[in-house]
Structure formats: C-alpha cells, structure tokens
Design an enzyme around this catalytic site. Structure first.
Site, PDB file in Angstrom:
ATOM      1  N   GLY A 169       0.541  -1.222  -0.009  1.00  0.00           N
ATOM      2  CA  GLY A 169       0.158   0.237  -0.037  1.00  0.00           C
ATOM      3  C   GLY A 169       0.507   1.324   0.513  1.00  0.00           C
ATOM      4  O   GLY A 169       2.031   1.580  -0.629  1.00  0.00           O
ATOM      5  N   GLY A 170       0.093   2.241   0.561  1.00  0.00           N
ATOM      6  CA  GLY A 170       0.993   3.743   0.586  1.00  0.00           C
ATOM      7  C   GLY A 170       2.185   3.313   1.626  1.00  0.00           C
ATOM      8  O   GLY A 170       3.537   4.190   1.748  1.00  0.00           O
ATOM      9  N   GLY A 404      24.908  12.796 -29.653  1.00  0.00           N
ATOM     10  CA  GLY A 404      24.669  13.662 -28.242  1.00  0.00           C
ATOM     11  C   GLY A 404      25.085  12.754 -27.029  1.00  0.00           C
ATOM     12  O   GLY A 404      25.009  13.378 -26.319  1.00  0.00           O
ATOM     13  N   ALA A 405      25.084  10.417 -27.797  1.00  0.00           N
ATOM     14  CA  ALA A 405      26.129  10.819 -25.879  1.00  0.00           C
ATOM     15  C   ALA A 405      26.983  11.058 -25.825  1.00  0.00           C
ATOM     16  O   ALA A 405      27.353  11.533 -24.671  1.00  0.00           O
ATOM     17  CB  ALA A 405      26.229   8.959 -26.406  1.00  0.00           C
TER      18      ALA A 405
END
Ligand code: HXC
Length: 510
Positions: A169-170, A404-405
């Site tokens: 859960g949370g 770009g790398a």
C-alpha cells in the site's frame, strides 16, 4: 532503590520480548531476524541507544485498549557503524505485524527529526503489515508525517531503506523517497496493491514474489538498488554502503586509510580495447583497476546493465562512478540506463561526492519502443543531472563517444572539469560506416569506393585528437596510467567552487 531498579529492568525485559516468544519463533521460522537482532548486526557492538522503548499506542477501538505492547512495534534510536553515527528504526513484525500506528509513526518521526537536526543518516528496517487497521486515519496521518519528513530530509542527510518483510500500500512510498533501497531475497516484497486486488481489478494472476519480490524490483522495476540472500548479508552490505557516504550534505565524504598507491600502473589496460570497434569488453574491469584496492560497490547491478554506477575510493576518498558498459547493448544509452545514471548522479551531487565518468557509447538506442517510451525526456534527465552537478567531474573516454551521447556523458561542454581520452577514443558525430553511408549515398553500389571513404573518415575522426585540438579533451592519456591521472585530477578539484544562478530549484524533466 533496588526494587525500583529491578522494576525498570523488568519493564525493559518485557519490552524486548515484543509480541512474545511464540511470534519471535515464527519470525525465526521464516528465516528472518527480529527487529532488535537486526540492529545488532547493523550497528557496532554495544553502540545502540534505544529511545521510546516504553511508548504505547492510544487506540481503544476493537479491544486495543486491552492489547498494549511497549514500544508499539518499532525499535528506534541511534548507534554507530564503524564509529560513525546513524539514526535507525526497525519495525517489529512480532508486534501487530509491525503495523504503523499513530505513536509508531511518532517514534519514527522523532528520530528523523533528530537525524536532520544533528546531521546524521537514517536507516529504516521495514517489516510491516502497513497502516494499523484498528486505527484508521490516525495511522494514515502517521504515514504522511513520515513521508513529509522523507522529503525534507532528502538531500540533507542520506536515507537508506532496508525492506526485510512485507511493505504494501502507501507504505511503499516512504522507502521510495529515500536514497537507497536494499531488499532481502525471498522474504521481502513491496507493492501498491497485492495479488488479490490485482486479480480482482485486472484479472492477472501473480504471486507476491512475482509482483513485488526482490528479483522484480532489482531487475525489472528498478525500485530497489540491490538484494541479498538473507537478513545478515543484507545488513552487512548496508554497513558497506554506509562507509562510502558522508553523514550529511554539510559533511565531506569519508576518507579512509587504504592499502594502495596512487601510482599503481595497470599495464593490462593497454591491451583491453579490442582491435575491432564492434567487439565488446568489460568496462567493470576498468573500474576495478582504477579503484583503491579494486573495491567497487555497484548500485542497481541487475538493472540497465548498459550503464554501471556505484562507489569506489580514490586515495581513500569516495568517488561515484558512471560508466557505459559495452558488454550490454553495446553500451548505448536508453530509457532505463538514463534514469538509473541520472538518479545516481543527483545523489552524488547532493552529497558532495565527485563523479568519475568512463565513456564508451555508440549513441542513444534507436527504436519505436524507445521513442514511445519517452527517451527524449528520460535521456534529458541524464543530461540535466550531469549539467546541474557542481561536484568535481572527471571524464575518461576509452573508445566511442558518438553523437549526442558524447555531449551527455560529462563532456567538457556541460562542465566536466577534467576530460581525458585514451588513444583508442573515437569522438565523432557517428561511427565511420554510418557516416559514410549518409555522406556518400550515391556511391553505395561501389564497395571499393565506400571502403576507401570509410577508411578516410576513420583516419580523420576515429581518434581523440580532433577534440584534443580544440581543448575539449585536456589530454590523451596512457590507459595504464588512468588511475594516477584521474586521482591527481580529483586532488586538484578538492576546493572547487561553483556558482549557480539564484533559483528555488531547477525543473528536471521528470
Ligand atoms: C494491524 C496487523 C496488520 C495491520 C498484520 N497485522 N497487518 N495488525 N494492522 N495492517 C497483524 C495480524 O493481525 C497478526 O496478528 C500479525 O500482524 C501477523 O500477521 P499475519 O497475517 O499472521 O502474518 P502473515 O501471514 O505473515 O501475513 C503478513 C501480511 C498480512 C501479508 C502483512 O498480515 C496482511 O495482509 N496484513 C494486512 C496488510 C494490509 O492490507 N495493510 C494495510 C495496507 S494499506 P496476530 O495477533 O495474529 O499475531 C496501507 C495504507 C498505507 O498500509 C497508506 C499510507 C498513505
């Protein structure tokens, strides 16, 4: 007086028994240690000082007023790891399944507040059935108080979560907001909704282990950073991790005495790069040979293997390493590797840990799945993290740094401080074959011509010197001398000062 002291002793003994011997035996029967036994393994012998041992819950519904256990399901306090202070909490599954009540939460909050105030890490050992069902919103409020403190503490002190039982859960969101999550194989799991709810909502049939076990979270989801075979091994690994970290953002990374010399030459690195550019080699070998005593603590080892991240020491001081791994996906950047490295870089930057980047990257992974998955945004995380980081940054390009790398992987342009390349480096917009096929498309039918064009392109660009001519590379270094050169570079950066524009915070592409 004697009687009073004996009464205190009795109270302590009762509290230490938690939910009773039967439940302790059940805990052991699952192969798990108790909350206190875990702290004994985690902390230096005799160093633990417990707070709030006598705290009890205040619930009255569902007969809870007659079911009171001192400590209320969590053991809190502080101790030391190799002499350095840390605050700790350890949930006691033998007491109401370690579930979190209002007062249980208050105990955790108290030590989190002390940790921030006193500049020391928090290590949380999680083993809990979640919010105390009998308390309802009081327990939910308690969780939210912990969450808020996790965020306030983020970047101020290191926070380490160890998941040693259920976390559902949370409740998963407290560990999720800490810096590192370690899990224990086979006995721990984390999920937002368990297998039963999943089956009802999506008709998927899945076990606890498949849905949220250590294997799932270290390999697939990357929620967890590492997993180990049992409680003891996991806690000893937490001690090892702790030793690399500063106590707070105001502290320097620890420097320890090491049995290694900075001048150690590694001649094997001179033959590591294969003759063929398409052949992989193990970048981990480079890291191990640079590191003091060959000690590399790898984070997220089982996820996004095309990038390696973790801690080493140089000259005894902690350094964070980010390295492309040619053995996996040729070392290219993709969504998972970008996210993995970006988060690690931000941790290092928050805690003044210098970053060493080892580059062998053919580019970003092409493909529809990557584009649909948002490689633009996720790749930008890595770029953003590197550009934002003001800690000392030293980069070594071992082979490919394409496109770009090249820019992203701690290039000079995004303010790496010292950039080295091995003579085997190839710094270009793309590989020679791809470049030739685009530039000389009309000649593609003529094999000899294309081979010559490719060779020409390679001769011109498949080297580090074009970048070195422009000062983008500070020096082309001998592979065998990498450890010495890198360690000396970090020495020069010890007093680095960086100025950032006035702002509240940047807006990293989340
Ligand atoms: C009170 C709890 C409890 C809980 C377990 N216990 N969970 N008591 N509140 N949340 C108690 C049991 O009654 C039992 O008491 C003891 O702990 C051990 O539990 P068992 O079920 O016997 O153990 P086991 O078979 O190992 O199963 C563990 C478990 C299961 C899978 C965690 O107990 C379970 O499903 N619990 C409920 C989990 C849950 O739904 N929690 C709420 C999640 S929502 P006795 O006296 O018999 O020893 C949540 C919201 C957080 O947490 C939101 C934050 C924003």
């Amino acid at each position: 007086m004697q009687k009073i002291i004996a009464a205190l002793d009795q109270r302590r003994t009762d509290a230490r028994l938690g939910g009773g011997q039967k439940r302790i035996d059940a805990q052991h029967g699952k192969g798990k240690l108790t909350a206190r036994e875990r702290l004994e393994v985690l902390l230096d012998p005799g160093s633990f000082e417990e707070y709030d041992m006598f705290v009890t819950h205040r619930a009255v519904d569902f007969g809870m007023n007659e079911n009171i256990i001192p400590g209320d399901g969590v053991v809190t306090g502080w101790g030391t790891i190799n002499g350095r202070i840390t605050y700790v909490f350890s949930q006691d599954f033998t007491v109401f399944g370690g579930s979190l009540s209002e007062t249980h939460a208050q105990k955790i909050c108290k030590i989190m507040d002390l940790a921030v105030q006193n500049g020391a890490p928090v290590i949380g050992l999680n083993d809990s059935g979640g919010a105390r069902i009998q308390e309802g919103v009081a327990a939910l409020g308690g969780y939210a108080e912990v969450f808020w403190r996790n965020v306030q503490a983020s970047g101020a002190i290191p926070q380490i979560s160890v998941v040693m039982g259920p976390t559902a859960g949370g409740a998963v969101y407290s560990p999720a907001m800490t810096d590192f999550i370690y899990m224990v194989k086979d006995t721990s799991y984390m999920y937002v909704t368990g297998p039963d709810v999943v089956k009802t909502v999506t008709s998927e049939i899945v076990t606890h282990e498949e849905l949220g076990g250590a294997s799932t979270h270290t390999k697939v989801s990357s929620v967890a950073d590492a997993a180990f075979d049992n409680d003891i091994e996991t806690l000893l690994e937490v001690r090892r991790l702790f030793d690399f970290l500063p106590l707070s953002a105001a502290d320097k990374p620890p420097a320890v005495a090491v049995n290694d010399t900075i001048d150690r030459a590694e001649s094997s690195l001179d033959t590591l790069i294969p003759d063929s550019a398409n052949k992989p080699y193990d970048m981990r070998e480079v890291i191990l040979k640079i590191a003091d005593e060959g000690d590399f603590l790898e984070i997220q080892k089982d996820h996004a293997g095309n990038i390696l991240v973790g801690f080493i020491r140089l000259n005894g001081s902690t350094v964070g390493v980010v390295a492309n791994q040619p053995l996996v996906l040729a070392g290219c950047l993709d969504i998972n590797s970008s996210k993995k490295a970006a988060r690690f870089i931000r941790f290092c930057d928050a805690f003044s840990i210098p970053i060493l980047t080892l580059v062998d990257v053919p580019g970003f992974l092409p493909g529809v799945a990557q584009e649909y998955g948002g490689i633009i945004k996720h790749g930008a995380k890595l770029l953003f993290a590197y550009a934002e980081a003001t800690v000392p940054k030293v980069t070594v390009i071992t082979r490919k740094a394409y496109g770009g790398a090249y820019d992203v992987m701690a290039s000079k342009h995004i303010r790496a401080d010292v950039n080295y390349a091995w003579p085997t480096a190839e710094i270009a917009v793309m590989g020679a074959k791809g470049a030739t096929e685009i530039l000389y498309r009309s000649e593609l039918g003529d094999k000899d011509k294309i081979a010559k064009r490719t060779a020409d392109y390679e001769a011109r660009f498949a080297n580090p010197f074009v970048a070195a001519e422009r000062g983008f590379i500070d020096d082309v270094i001998m592979p065998h001398g990498t450890r010495r050169r890198v360690a000396r570079a970090f020495e020069t950066l010890k007093n680095k000062k960086a100025v950032i524009p006035l702002k509240k915070h940047g807006n990293i592409p989340l």
